[in-house]
Scaffold this active site. Structure first.
Site, PDB file in Angstrom:
ATOM      1  N   SER A   5      -8.370   3.520  -9.127  1.00  0.00           N
ATOM      2  CA  SER A   5      -7.208   2.726  -8.728  1.00  0.00           C
ATOM      3  C   SER A   5      -6.989   1.580  -9.712  1.00  0.00           C
ATOM      4  O   SER A   5      -7.839   0.693  -9.839  1.00  0.00           O
ATOM      5  CB  SER A   5      -7.428   2.163  -7.326  1.00  0.00           C
ATOM      6  OG  SER A   5      -6.460   1.169  -7.092  1.00  0.00           O
ATOM      7  N   HIS A  30      -4.682   6.424  -9.747  1.00  0.00           N
ATOM      8  CA  HIS A  30      -4.095   5.969  -8.479  1.00  0.00           C
ATOM      9  C   HIS A  30      -3.356   4.640  -8.702  1.00  0.00           C
ATOM     10  O   HIS A  30      -3.934   3.683  -9.223  1.00  0.00           O
ATOM     11  CB  HIS A  30      -5.233   5.803  -7.467  1.00  0.00           C
ATOM     12  CG  HIS A  30      -4.818   5.475  -6.075  1.00  0.00           C
ATOM     13  ND1 HIS A  30      -4.412   6.429  -5.176  1.00  0.00           N
ATOM     14  CD2 HIS A  30      -4.760   4.295  -5.413  1.00  0.00           C
ATOM     15  CE1 HIS A  30      -4.126   5.853  -4.020  1.00  0.00           C
ATOM     16  NE2 HIS A  30      -4.322   4.547  -4.135  1.00  0.00           N
ATOM     17  N   ASP A  32      -1.138   1.595  -6.903  1.00  0.00           N
ATOM     18  CA  ASP A  32      -0.870   0.970  -5.610  1.00  0.00           C
ATOM     19  C   ASP A  32       0.333   0.033  -5.675  1.00  0.00           C
ATOM     20  O   ASP A  32       0.244  -1.053  -6.246  1.00  0.00           O
ATOM     21  CB  ASP A  32      -2.098   0.142  -5.189  1.00  0.00           C
ATOM     22  CG  ASP A  32      -3.277   1.019  -4.835  1.00  0.00           C
ATOM     23  OD1 ASP A  32      -3.157   1.796  -3.878  1.00  0.00           O
ATOM     24  OD2 ASP A  32      -4.314   0.930  -5.525  1.00  0.00           O
ATOM     25  N   MET A  34       2.755  -2.452  -3.720  1.00  0.00           N
ATOM     26  CA  MET A  34       2.765  -3.271  -2.491  1.00  0.00           C
ATOM     27  C   MET A  34       3.985  -4.178  -2.481  1.00  0.00           C
ATOM     28  O   MET A  34       4.341  -4.737  -3.522  1.00  0.00           O
ATOM     29  CB  MET A  34       1.519  -4.149  -2.434  1.00  0.00           C
ATOM     30  CG  MET A  34       0.224  -3.385  -2.533  1.00  0.00           C
ATOM     31  SD  MET A  34      -1.164  -4.527  -2.461  1.00  0.00           S
ATOM     32  CE  MET A  34      -2.505  -3.416  -2.857  1.00  0.00           C
ATOM     33  N   HIS A  63       0.687   5.452  -4.584  1.00  0.00           N
ATOM     34  CA  HIS A  63       0.454   5.076  -3.175  1.00  0.00           C
ATOM     35  C   HIS A  63       1.392   3.917  -2.847  1.00  0.00           C
ATOM     36  O   HIS A  63       1.176   2.789  -3.285  1.00  0.00           O
ATOM     37  CB  HIS A  63      -1.024   4.665  -3.017  1.00  0.00           C
ATOM     38  CG  HIS A  63      -1.389   4.153  -1.665  1.00  0.00           C
ATOM     39  ND1 HIS A  63      -2.569   3.468  -1.437  1.00  0.00           N
ATOM     40  CD2 HIS A  63      -0.763   4.231  -0.470  1.00  0.00           C
ATOM     41  CE1 HIS A  63      -2.634   3.140  -0.153  1.00  0.00           C
ATOM     42  NE2 HIS A  63      -1.553   3.580   0.452  1.00  0.00           N
ATOM     43  N   MET A  65       2.699   1.235  -0.554  1.00  0.00           N
ATOM     44  CA  MET A  65       2.437   0.418   0.638  1.00  0.00           C
ATOM     45  C   MET A  65       3.658  -0.468   0.830  1.00  0.00           C
ATOM     46  O   MET A  65       3.609  -1.689   0.634  1.00  0.00           O
ATOM     47  CB  MET A  65       1.162  -0.412   0.419  1.00  0.00           C
ATOM     48  CG  MET A  65      -0.090   0.423   0.553  1.00  0.00           C
ATOM     49  SD  MET A  65      -1.520  -0.365  -0.190  1.00  0.00           S
ATOM     50  CE  MET A  65      -1.330   0.229  -1.855  1.00  0.00           C
ATOM     51  N   MET A 134      -6.853   5.797   4.824  1.00  0.00           N
ATOM     52  CA  MET A 134      -7.281   4.463   4.382  1.00  0.00           C
ATOM     53  C   MET A 134      -8.619   4.138   5.043  1.00  0.00           C
ATOM     54  O   MET A 134      -8.740   4.206   6.271  1.00  0.00           O
ATOM     55  CB  MET A 134      -6.256   3.393   4.774  1.00  0.00           C
ATOM     56  CG  MET A 134      -4.938   3.454   4.029  1.00  0.00           C
ATOM     57  SD  MET A 134      -5.083   3.525   2.232  1.00  0.00           S
ATOM     58  CE  MET A 134      -5.964   1.985   1.870  1.00  0.00           C
ATOM     59  N   ASP A 172      -9.297   6.275   0.521  1.00  0.00           N
ATOM     60  CA  ASP A 172      -8.995   5.099  -0.301  1.00  0.00           C
ATOM     61  C   ASP A 172      -9.530   3.818   0.341  1.00  0.00           C
ATOM     62  O   ASP A 172      -9.098   3.462   1.440  1.00  0.00           O
ATOM     63  CB  ASP A 172      -7.460   5.021  -0.438  1.00  0.00           C
ATOM     64  CG  ASP A 172      -6.990   3.920  -1.369  1.00  0.00           C
ATOM     65  OD1 ASP A 172      -7.822   3.277  -2.017  1.00  0.00           O
ATOM     66  OD2 ASP A 172      -5.748   3.729  -1.443  1.00  0.00           O
TER      67      ASP A 172
HETATM   68  C1  DX5 Z   1      -5.946  -0.971  -1.126  1.00  0.00           C
HETATM   69  C2  DX5 Z   1      -5.516   0.038  -2.150  1.00  0.00           C
HETATM   70  C3  DX5 Z   1      -6.647   0.697  -2.839  1.00  0.00           C
HETATM   71  C4  DX5 Z   1      -7.547  -0.233  -3.620  1.00  0.00           C
HETATM   72  C5  DX5 Z   1      -8.926   0.307  -3.490  1.00  0.00           C
HETATM   73  O1  DX5 Z   1      -4.867  -1.367  -0.388  1.00  0.00           O
HETATM   74  O2  DX5 Z   1      -4.736   1.068  -1.556  1.00  0.00           O
HETATM   75  O3  DX5 Z   1      -6.242   1.801  -3.653  1.00  0.00           O
HETATM   76  O4  DX5 Z   1      -7.212  -0.363  -4.967  1.00  0.00           O
HETATM   77  O5  DX5 Z   1      -9.803  -0.570  -4.055  1.00  0.00           O
HETATM   78  P1  DX5 Z   1     -11.363  -0.547  -3.799  1.00  0.00           P
HETATM   79  O6  DX5 Z   1     -11.867   0.793  -4.263  1.00  0.00           O
HETATM   80  O7  DX5 Z   1     -11.851  -1.677  -4.612  1.00  0.00           O
HETATM   81  O8  DX5 Z   1     -11.571  -0.715  -2.318  1.00  0.00           O
HETATM   82 ZN    ZN Z   2      -4.355   2.949  -2.734  1.00  0.00          ZN
END
Ligand code: DX5
Ligand code: ZN
Length: 213
Positions: A5, A30, A32, A34, A63, A65, A134, A172
């Site tokens: 990620s 990956h 993310d 947000m 991903h 969010m 998650m 994740d």
């Molecule tokens: C959290 C993200 C993850 C995050 C995971 O909201 O969706 O993808 O980057 O990070 P680690 O592996 O550090 O928990």
């Molecule tokens: Zn993620």
């Protein structure tokens, strides 16, 4: 499979990060996104990812969010993404969104927050390509793995086997060598890892160890 990620990467030196990432055993990258509404944090959006995507030789696992993710199918497609993950909790018309993603030529992933039971997927499991569970509350990297996720992975594996679905199981949050081994045993196909990989003194070796589980 493993999917580092990028959230935990050093964004001031992305070329260096990609120089090892592209040679690593990682299967996907990956990403993310947000919005500060669906989750209590803001990461990066499409104008940034457009440039980041060009640095990656790995297929992109996006991903989202964010609320109303269906508004961004085109943007995700234009990144060249392989997988587009939307949250179950963010989609009123999930079936429609899943088909919008598939019609755009991407794998459709549905993501569940820790408090959302696997049973909500019963009527859509045969239409999705991937389920992302998650194992932390989304919004931040570096959080502690929620152990109940192992039960959810096993339940999801049963649901997939019973329904004849071909969906992959991705997990994740808080993945490291210990939780990763437990997740593999429970039936996970894809492990996302941020902090474990990017925080390692030797990230290439961290990828290799996680891939070998
Ligand atoms: C959290 C993200 C993850 C995050 C995971 O909201 O969706 O993808 O980057 O990070 P680690 O592996 O550090 O928990
Ligand atoms: Zn993620």
């Amino acid at each position: 499979m493993i999917a580092p990620s990028l959230l935990s990467a050093d964004f001031s030196d992305l070329r260096r990060e990609f120089s090892w990432l592209n040679q690593s055993s990682a299967d996907w990258l990956h990403l993310d996104v947000m919005d500060g509404v669906f989750v209590p944090n803001i990461s990066f959006g499409f104008p940034v990812l457009k440039h980041v995507a060009r640095l990656s030789d790995k297929p992109l696992d996006v991903h989202l969010m964010i609320v109303q993710p269906e508004k961004f199918v085109r943007e995700v497609k234009d990144l060249g993404a392989h997988v587009m993950n939307v949250h179950f909790e963010a989609c009123t018309h999930l079936h429609r969104v899943v088909y919008m993603i598939r019609e755009a030529g991407m794998l459709a992933g549905v993501t569940l927050n820790p408090a959302t039971p696997v049973s909500v997927l019963r009527d859509i499991i045969c239409d999705v390509d991937l389920v992302l569970l998650m194992s932390v509350n989304p919004g931040f990297g570096g959080q502690k793995f929620i152990p109940h996720t192992l039960t959810k992975v096993a339940e999801l594996r049963d649901l997939i086997n019973q329904s004849g679905s071909k969906a992959l199981i991705e997990v994740d949050g808080g993945v490291n060598l210990e939780t990763g081994a437990q997740l593999r045993k429970a039936g996970a196909d894809v492990l996302v890892a941020g902090n474990y990989i990017f925080g390692a003194s030797d990230p290439l070796e961290a990828c290799r160890l996680l891939s070998a589980l």
